[in-house]
Design a protein around this motif. Structure first.
Motif, short mmCIF file in Angstrom:
data_model
loop_
_atom_site.label_atom_id
_atom_site.label_comp_id
_atom_site.label_asym_id
_atom_site.label_seq_id
_atom_site.Cartn_x
_atom_site.Cartn_y
_atom_site.Cartn_z
N ALA A 23 0.82 -1.21 0.00
CA ALA A 23 0.00 0.00 0.00
C ALA A 23 0.86 1.26 0.00
O ALA A 23 0.56 2.24 -0.70
CB ALA A 23 -0.93 -0.02 1.21
N ALA A 79 -3.85 5.90 2.26
CA ALA A 79 -3.86 4.54 1.73
C ALA A 79 -3.80 3.49 2.83
O ALA A 79 -4.31 2.37 2.67
CB ALA A 79 -2.68 4.36 0.77
N HIS A 113 -6.55 -0.27 6.06
CA HIS A 113 -5.92 -1.43 6.70
C HIS A 113 -5.86 -1.28 8.20
O HIS A 113 -5.22 -2.09 8.89
CB HIS A 113 -4.50 -1.62 6.15
CG HIS A 113 -4.46 -1.84 4.67
ND1 HIS A 113 -4.89 -3.00 4.06
CD2 HIS A 113 -4.04 -1.02 3.66
CE1 HIS A 113 -4.74 -2.89 2.74
NE2 HIS A 113 -4.23 -1.70 2.47
#
Length: 790
Positions: free
Chosen positions: A722, A780, A784
């Protein structure tokens, strides 16, 4: 193939000495593995008969024997053999004779005089049997030198034959090679047909197509099966490694050794008829001569009596129809079976018979008729009887027919590098039993039907070379310019991989490409396994689908021999079944297994066992050779430890597996320690990116460190991908330099400290440029669950 030297010399006349004959056989490709000399130094040893036996007055285990040695007055011999008895005919070493290292002299044993020694076969060096005196036939001529009576001295040769020389599994076949090599001829061998003297017969039929194209049978009535096997026949069998059993069985064995044609004898009274040959039916059972019951399928050929299976064709006869000493009427069988119909059938039952060994390699289809006539003659000469007619069933269209081969003299010279006289070439081929016809540029050669190995011109050239002498073929260096090809830099060579792993303290192993099907099932890797049509054994029945089962088996063998630290790797191929009609898929692979301490015994660092990261480091070092980036994702492989294994990816494609083996698998394999392993496909790893030079930038780099707070089970690989995608072309390098859990970090989370190295080749980056990259990275990472740690 083991045989008697004297027997061979009866079929080919040669002046070569024993050592010279052995050297000649080896030189022409029939390697002599062992030579055993028999019956030398038997002077003074004669055939004798024990007339009477009395118990020794002073010893319970000794007998005082009165022995007739053909000299008139009987000799008194003290003997301790268990089988010593009145009427027994046995060898006697007279006073003055040597038995081994012992010189026989008159002596007193417990006060009783003994004037010689009755001998066992082992004492005379004739056999390994030392259980008692060597028993000779009752009609053996008393007083005759034992060496003359037994055809001694002699020697046994044991040949190591290559699979293509099936014709040399008979004395006659070997004789042709010896005749060609020694410049002599094979003794003519005519087997006159035996006329029928009765009408007894059994009809025979064939129902197996090309697998059994010829079958001959003959009934002989009124045979005395209990007659003793003639000494000359029994000795030839014994010196060929076959212990005589009974007359009828010995005759079939003798014919097989002399001609190379396996035979079988049935008790005619136990057969109803007709006799046939067909493929077995699935689930059909048969009790073999060794009394084991086997279950058959359609891959086996059986001999039938009124459609019931009575013998396993080309392998072994049946127990229910065997001949015994009580047999009075016998049915002789002599047949030709196609090698493909017999190959591997015996091994499926753990058998290895003389018949299957020959039929698997190919037997002369013309031999059955000769063999049945020879066996008939031997039976009539020694056991009497009235033979019926030979009944034959044939499928001529399926019998192998020798095809002419054109041999060019220029081709012979070109392949061998020397010129051999035409007359010598013709002599060699003719002496080998080949039909030779001269042509303008060479010869047209037709092999005999016993030579299954001769099919093309190069086969004939090989025959000429081995008989003419490989040592007479000159050593000639190739001429002309040689084109050198440098290996490309875009491909990693196997030798580089081997050297690299050896340098990192690994040892290379080489395993069979076939394994036990049960072993693959233990690993749950049996899907797509390719079964072998002709396995070496039941334990090596399928091609391996993975290198790891065999490699771990090798590791287990090492640990069982007290090796506490084992690190093995293997480069090989795995095999998977393809679509019908296509060849199996072969995949080059690299696998490694490790157990025990991470380092050899030393004092510089604390001792610890090898772990996942050790293997990951070694695999990563291989990736550096290929200039490749590997990605590791959690694995679901059944043989891998959950949570301690990973699938290996390169450029988004799975190329292998790495990790610790599952404890349940280790228990099934009877391993007590943790085993670390990896296996990857070689082709993706071999591709190596070529280095490219670039201009050095004149502009400085900027580093920004980020402390990311993420869930404990979040893999770094996911975050790395990422970050690289979000940072874009300005990211020159990314470094993970710290992992922290503890005070200040929530339970279930971890802190990962990363360094972003940013640089542009065309300008100096501003704070705004750097802030934009960091913002994109932070955004980004948010999906997560990662956030910047304050």
């Amino acid at each position: 193939m083991k045989f008697s030297e004297n027997w061979l010399r009866q079929h080919v006349q040669t002046d070569a000495s024993r050592d010279g004959l052995a050297a000649t056989l080896t030189a022409i490709g029939l390697e002599v593995e062992d030579t055993t000399v028999l019956g030398e130094g038997l002077d003074g040893i004669v055939v004798a008969r024990i007339v009477a036996c009395e118990k020794h007055p002073e010893a319970d285990r000794l007998q005082v024997c009165s022995v007739d040695a053909g000299t008139g007055a009987p000799l008194q011999i003290v003997c301790g053999a268990l089988n010593a008895r009145a009427g027994l005919v046995a060898p006697l070493a007279r006073v003055g004779a040597r038995v081994g290292e012992l010189t026989i002299s008159a002596a007193k044993l417990r006060g009783v005089e003994s004037n010689g020694m009755l001998c066992s076969a082992k004492e005379l060096g004739l056999d390994s049997d030392a259980s008692g005196l060597l028993e000779l036939p009752e009609d053996a001529p008393v007083g005759t030198a034992l060496a003359d009576y037994l055809g001694l001295p002699d020697a046994t040769f044991e040949l190591k034959l290559t699979p293509n020389r099936a014709d040399c599994f008979g004395i006659r076949g070997i004789a042709f090679d010896v005749a060609a090599a020694c410049g002599s001829t094979v003794t003519p061998y005519e087997i006159a047909p035996v006329a029928a003297t009765c009408d007894a017969r059994l009809d025979v039929a064939l129902d197996a197509g090309a697998d059994a194209p010829r079958y001959l049978g003959r009934v002989i009535e009124g045979v005395d099966a209990g007659v003793r096997t003639p000494v000359w026949m029994a000795e030839r069998l014994r010196r060929s490694g076959i212990r005589p059993l009974s007359f009828l069985v010995d005759v079939t064995q003798y014919v097989m050794l002399e001609l190379g044609q396996p035979m079988h004898a049935f008790d005619r009274d136990l057969l109803q008829g007709p006799v046939g040959v067909r493929h077995a039916r699935a689930g059909e059972t048969l009790t073999l001569l060794d009394e084991r019951e086997v279950t058959l399928d359609a891959q086996f050929l059986v001999i039938t009596d009124a459609d019931r299976a009575v013998a396993l064709a080309g392998v072994m006869g049946g127990h229910d129809t065997r001949v015994t000493d009580a047999t009075r009427n016998v049915f002789l069988e002599s047949a030709h079976f196609a090698p493909a119909a017999i190959i591997g059938r015996a091994r499926r039952f753990g058998l290895h018979t003389d018949a299957s060994h020959r039929f698997e390699r190919g037997v002369d289809p013309q031999l059955p008729a000769q063999a049945i006539e020879l066996a008939t003659r031997l039976i009539l000469d020694h056991a009497g009887g009235a033979p019926g007619p030979v009944v034959a069933a044939e499928l001529p269209e399926h019998l192998p027919q020798p095809q002419p081969i054109h041999l060019r003299r220029q081709r012979v010279a070109r392949v061998l590098g020397l010129s051999i006289d035409d007359a010598e070439v013709a002599r060699i081929l003719g002496a080998l039993g080949l039909a030779v016809v001269d042509t303008a540029d060479g010869w047209t050669v037709t092999p005999p039907p016993r030579r299954f190995d001769l099919a093309i011109e190069e086969d004939l050239i090989e025959e000429v070379a081995r008989i003419h002498g490989y040592d007479r073929v000159p050593t000639t260096l190739p001429g002309g310019a040689t084109r050198l090809c440098a290996p490309g830099e875009g491909r990693l060579a196997d030798a580089d991989l081997r050297r690299h792993l050896v340098a990192r303290d690994w040892l290379e192993a080489i395993n069979y490409a076939f394994v036990d099907a049960g072993l693959l099932q233990s690993w749950q890797l049996e899907a797509g396994a390719v079964p072998l049509a002709n396995p070496l054994s039941a334990e090596l029945g399928v091609m391996r689908t993975s290198l790891l089962p065999g490699l771990v088996d090798a590791l287990a063998r090492n640990t069982a021999r007290q090796q506490p630290r084992v690190r093995l790797f293997e480069l090989g191929r795995s095999y998977h079944a393809a679509a019908a009609g296509e060849s199996p898929l072969e995949t080059p692979r690299l696998a490694a297994v490790a157990i025990g301490p991470a380092h050899t015994e030393q004092w510089g660092a604390p001792a610890r066992d090898v772990d996942f990261h050790d293997l990951k480091g070694d695999l990563g070092s291989l990736a550096l050779l290929a200039r490749a980036d590997l990605e590791f994702r959690p694995s679901q492989a059944a043989f891998g430890h959950p949570g301690r294994s990973a699938d290996v990816y390169r450029d988004g494609t799975r190329i292998g597996w790495i990790g610790e083996l599952h404890p349940a698998l280790l228990r099934r394999l009877d391993l007590d320690h943790r085993v670390m392993a990896f296996e990857i496909e070689l082709e993706p790893l071999r591709a190596r990116a070529l280095p490219r030079s670039g201009a050095l930038t004149r502009f400085p780099s900027v580093r920004r460190d980020l402390a990311l707070l993420v869930a404990e089970d979040m893999p770094w690989g996911t975050l790395e991908a990422a970050i690289r995608e979000a940072a874009g072309p300005l990211l020159a390098d990314l470094r993970l330099f710290d992992r922290y859990q503890g005070k200040g970090v929530e339970t279930g989370f971890k802190s990962l400290a990363t360094g972003l190295i940013l640089q542009d080749n065309s300008r100096t980056l501003t704070d705004r440029d750097v802030d934009d990259v960091v913002a994109r990275v932070t955004t980004a990472l948010a999906p997560h669950g990662a956030r910047i740690r304050s």
